[in-house]
Design a protein around this motif. Structure first.
Motif, PDB file in Angstrom:
ATOM      1  N   GLU A  41      28.121  62.970  66.183  1.00  0.00           N
ATOM      2  CA  GLU A  41      28.462  64.112  67.033  1.00  0.00           C
ATOM      3  C   GLU A  41      29.355  63.650  68.177  1.00  0.00           C
ATOM      4  O   GLU A  41      29.318  62.503  68.596  1.00  0.00           O
ATOM      5  CB  GLU A  41      27.205  64.781  67.569  1.00  0.00           C
ATOM      6  N   SER A  42      30.147  64.576  68.635  1.00  0.00           N
ATOM      7  CA  SER A  42      31.059  64.312  69.730  1.00  0.00           C
ATOM      8  C   SER A  42      30.772  65.338  70.822  1.00  0.00           C
ATOM      9  O   SER A  42      30.767  66.545  70.565  1.00  0.00           O
ATOM     10  CB  SER A  42      32.500  64.437  69.239  1.00  0.00           C
ATOM     11  N   THR A  43      30.521  64.852  72.035  1.00  0.00           N
ATOM     12  CA  THR A  43      30.252  65.739  73.160  1.00  0.00           C
ATOM     13  C   THR A  43      31.441  65.694  74.109  1.00  0.00           C
ATOM     14  O   THR A  43      31.768  64.628  74.640  1.00  0.00           O
ATOM     15  CB  THR A  43      28.974  65.303  73.908  1.00  0.00           C
ATOM     16  N   PRO A  44      32.102  66.831  74.293  1.00  0.00           N
ATOM     17  CA  PRO A  44      33.242  66.838  75.206  1.00  0.00           C
ATOM     18  C   PRO A  44      32.773  66.708  76.662  1.00  0.00           C
ATOM     19  O   PRO A  44      31.797  67.339  77.065  1.00  0.00           O
ATOM     20  CB  PRO A  44      33.907  68.185  74.973  1.00  0.00           C
ATOM     21  N   THR A  45      33.417  65.841  77.401  1.00  0.00           N
ATOM     22  CA  THR A  45      33.157  65.698  78.837  1.00  0.00           C
ATOM     23  C   THR A  45      34.485  65.828  79.573  1.00  0.00           C
ATOM     24  O   THR A  45      35.551  65.826  78.954  1.00  0.00           O
ATOM     25  CB  THR A  45      32.511  64.335  79.169  1.00  0.00           C
ATOM     26  N   LYS A  46      34.425  65.855  80.885  1.00  0.00           N
ATOM     27  CA  LYS A  46      35.662  65.944  81.683  1.00  0.00           C
ATOM     28  C   LYS A  46      36.469  64.655  81.585  1.00  0.00           C
ATOM     29  O   LYS A  46      37.661  64.643  81.880  1.00  0.00           O
ATOM     30  CB  LYS A  46      35.315  66.250  83.138  1.00  0.00           C
ATOM     31  N   ASP A  47      35.814  63.576  81.155  1.00  0.00           N
ATOM     32  CA  ASP A  47      36.499  62.286  81.012  1.00  0.00           C
ATOM     33  C   ASP A  47      36.891  61.983  79.568  1.00  0.00           C
ATOM     34  O   ASP A  47      37.324  60.892  79.258  1.00  0.00           O
ATOM     35  CB  ASP A  47      35.597  61.163  81.531  1.00  0.00           C
ATOM     36  N   GLY A  48      36.688  62.928  78.690  1.00  0.00           N
ATOM     37  CA  GLY A  48      36.988  62.713  77.277  1.00  0.00           C
ATOM     38  C   GLY A  48      35.718  62.857  76.443  1.00  0.00           C
ATOM     39  O   GLY A  48      34.629  63.058  76.969  1.00  0.00           O
ATOM     40  N   ASN A  49      35.874  62.747  75.155  1.00  0.00           N
ATOM     41  CA  ASN A  49      34.735  62.900  74.260  1.00  0.00           C
ATOM     42  C   ASN A  49      33.843  61.663  74.275  1.00  0.00           C
ATOM     43  O   ASN A  49      34.328  60.536  74.326  1.00  0.00           O
ATOM     44  CB  ASN A  49      35.203  63.166  72.829  1.00  0.00           C
ATOM     45  N   VAL A  50      32.530  61.898  74.207  1.00  0.00           N
ATOM     46  CA  VAL A  50      31.549  60.816  74.076  1.00  0.00           C
ATOM     47  C   VAL A  50      30.983  60.904  72.673  1.00  0.00           C
ATOM     48  O   VAL A  50      30.479  61.952  72.265  1.00  0.00           O
ATOM     49  CB  VAL A  50      30.424  60.951  75.133  1.00  0.00           C
ATOM     50  N   GLN A  51      31.085  59.800  71.938  1.00  0.00           N
ATOM     51  CA  GLN A  51      30.618  59.766  70.553  1.00  0.00           C
ATOM     52  C   GLN A  51      29.153  59.345  70.509  1.00  0.00           C
ATOM     53  O   GLN A  51      28.725  58.461  71.249  1.00  0.00           O
ATOM     54  CB  GLN A  51      31.445  58.782  69.725  1.00  0.00           C
ATOM     55  N   GLY A  52      28.401  59.957  69.641  1.00  0.00           N
ATOM     56  CA  GLY A  52      27.008  59.595  69.427  1.00  0.00           C
ATOM     57  C   GLY A  52      26.692  59.676  67.956  1.00  0.00           C
ATOM     58  O   GLY A  52      27.414  60.284  67.170  1.00  0.00           O
ATOM     59  N   SER A  53      25.600  59.027  67.566  1.00  0.00           N
ATOM     60  CA  SER A  53      25.204  59.102  66.167  1.00  0.00           C
ATOM     61  C   SER A  53      23.688  59.194  66.060  1.00  0.00           C
ATOM     62  O   SER A  53      22.952  58.667  66.897  1.00  0.00           O
ATOM     63  CB  SER A  53      25.720  57.902  65.379  1.00  0.00           C
ATOM     64  N   ALA A  54      23.246  59.869  65.033  1.00  0.00           N
ATOM     65  CA  ALA A  54      21.818  60.022  64.748  1.00  0.00           C
ATOM     66  C   ALA A  54      21.358  58.813  63.931  1.00  0.00           C
ATOM     67  O   ALA A  54      22.178  58.060  63.406  1.00  0.00           O
ATOM     68  CB  ALA A  54      21.602  61.315  63.976  1.00  0.00           C
ATOM     69  N   PRO A  55      20.062  58.649  63.793  1.00  0.00           N
ATOM     70  CA  PRO A  55      19.564  57.552  62.947  1.00  0.00           C
ATOM     71  C   PRO A  55      20.018  57.717  61.494  1.00  0.00           C
ATOM     72  O   PRO A  55      20.291  58.827  61.037  1.00  0.00           O
ATOM     73  CB  PRO A  55      18.039  57.691  63.035  1.00  0.00           C
ATOM     74  N   LEU A  56      20.075  56.601  60.786  1.00  0.00           N
ATOM     75  CA  LEU A  56      20.444  56.611  59.379  1.00  0.00           C
ATOM     76  C   LEU A  56      19.344  57.301  58.577  1.00  0.00           C
ATOM     77  O   LEU A  56      18.164  57.027  58.764  1.00  0.00           O
ATOM     78  CB  LEU A  56      20.621  55.172  58.870  1.00  0.00           C
ATOM     79  N   GLU A  57      19.738  58.224  57.723  1.00  0.00           N
ATOM     80  CA  GLU A  57      18.794  58.923  56.854  1.00  0.00           C
ATOM     81  C   GLU A  57      19.073  58.523  55.419  1.00  0.00           C
ATOM     82  O   GLU A  57      20.224  58.377  55.025  1.00  0.00           O
ATOM     83  CB  GLU A  57      18.945  60.436  56.995  1.00  0.00           C
ATOM     84  N   ASP A  58      18.010  58.327  54.664  1.00  0.00           N
ATOM     85  CA  ASP A  58      18.193  58.022  53.259  1.00  0.00           C
ATOM     86  C   ASP A  58      17.545  59.109  52.416  1.00  0.00           C
ATOM     87  O   ASP A  58      16.585  59.734  52.831  1.00  0.00           O
ATOM     88  CB  ASP A  58      17.632  56.650  52.898  1.00  0.00           C
ATOM     89  N   GLU A  59      18.134  59.352  51.263  1.00  0.00           N
ATOM     90  CA  GLU A  59      17.646  60.386  50.371  1.00  0.00           C
ATOM     91  C   GLU A  59      17.568  59.817  48.964  1.00  0.00           C
ATOM     92  O   GLU A  59      18.459  59.083  48.538  1.00  0.00           O
ATOM     93  CB  GLU A  59      18.577  61.590  50.385  1.00  0.00           C
ATOM     94  N   VAL A  60      16.489  60.147  48.277  1.00  0.00           N
ATOM     95  CA  VAL A  60      16.308  59.711  46.905  1.00  0.00           C
ATOM     96  C   VAL A  60      16.121  60.944  46.037  1.00  0.00           C
ATOM     97  O   VAL A  60      15.316  61.818  46.352  1.00  0.00           O
ATOM     98  CB  VAL A  60      15.081  58.782  46.766  1.00  0.00           C
ATOM     99  N   SER A  61      16.882  61.008  44.977  1.00  0.00           N
ATOM    100  CA  SER A  61      16.772  62.097  44.015  1.00  0.00           C
ATOM    101  C   SER A  61      16.171  61.508  42.741  1.00  0.00           C
ATOM    102  O   SER A  61      16.655  60.497  42.239  1.00  0.00           O
ATOM    103  CB  SER A  61      18.154  62.675  43.740  1.00  0.00           C
TER     104      SER A  61
END
Length: 96
Positions: A41-61
């Protein structure tokens, strides 16, 4: 020379997280696939975008023919309904 991994010999074993019982396999497995994803995700701020990420998710089918009396299937189904974690291992039965 590298060897080709033959997926027909790979099966999944499961157990309830933290349980001392031996892991068990789902009977009549025909195939399975694993995938990984991470939301960014990217959060816009007055100083520019701040990048963030969620934990790694794994999926098994998993594809399997359902057995009438498979306790592993029941445990997996209960893990969804009752919301408890499950451990999983992919085991290559061709390895010695």
């Amino acid at each position: 020379m590298p060897e080709i991994a033959n997926g027909v010999h790979k099966v999944l074993y499961f157990r309830k997280l933290g349980e001392a019982a031996n892991a068990a396999k789902l009977v009549f497995q025909t195939e399975h696939a694993k995938s990984y994803a991470r939301d960014r995700e990217s959060t816009p701020t007055k100083d520019g975008n701040v990048q963030g990420s969620a934990p790694l998710e794994d999926e098994v089918s998993i594809t399997a023919i359902q057995s009438k009396d498979d306790p592993t299937f029941t445990m997996l189904e209960d893990s969804i309904v009752e919301d408890f974690p499950v451990e999983m291992w992919e085991v290559d039965l061709a390895d010695k």
